[in-house]
Write a protein that holds these residues in place. Sequence first.
Motif, short mmCIF file in Angstrom:
data_model
loop_
_atom_site.label_atom_id
_atom_site.label_comp_id
_atom_site.label_asym_id
_atom_site.label_seq_id
_atom_site.Cartn_x
_atom_site.Cartn_y
_atom_site.Cartn_z
N LEU A 16 50.23 60.62 20.85
CA LEU A 16 49.11 60.60 21.79
C LEU A 16 47.90 61.32 21.20
O LEU A 16 46.77 60.86 21.34
N THR A 17 48.14 62.44 20.55
CA THR A 17 47.04 63.19 19.94
C THR A 17 46.38 62.38 18.82
O THR A 17 45.15 62.25 18.78
N ALA A 18 47.20 61.82 17.95
CA ALA A 18 46.67 61.06 16.81
C ALA A 18 45.95 59.79 17.25
O ALA A 18 44.92 59.42 16.68
N SER A 19 46.48 59.13 18.26
CA SER A 19 45.91 57.85 18.69
C SER A 19 44.81 58.01 19.74
O SER A 19 44.09 57.05 20.02
N ARG A 20 44.73 59.20 20.32
CA ARG A 20 43.78 59.46 21.41
C ARG A 20 44.02 58.55 22.62
O ARG A 20 43.11 58.24 23.37
#
Length: 72
Positions: A16-20
């Motif tokens: 989720l963090t990497a993909s936003r």
Amino acid sequence: MRTFSEQFLAEVEAFLTASRMKATDFGREAVGDPSFVTRLRQGRSPSLATADKVRACMRRLEARCAKGATRR
């Protein structure tokens, strides 16, 4: 040593963090449940079949993003 549920949640959070991507959008895309990530955060443990399905979705979404990045 972390439990399976803790490790799995860490993988989802990293994605989720990497993909936003919003947690609700991801849950809807991965398993048809916008509350999926919220429930993981609350301590719910997914079945192995669900975890496999979610991991496959993450790979698919990562590949889609990678293809989009190379088209520029």
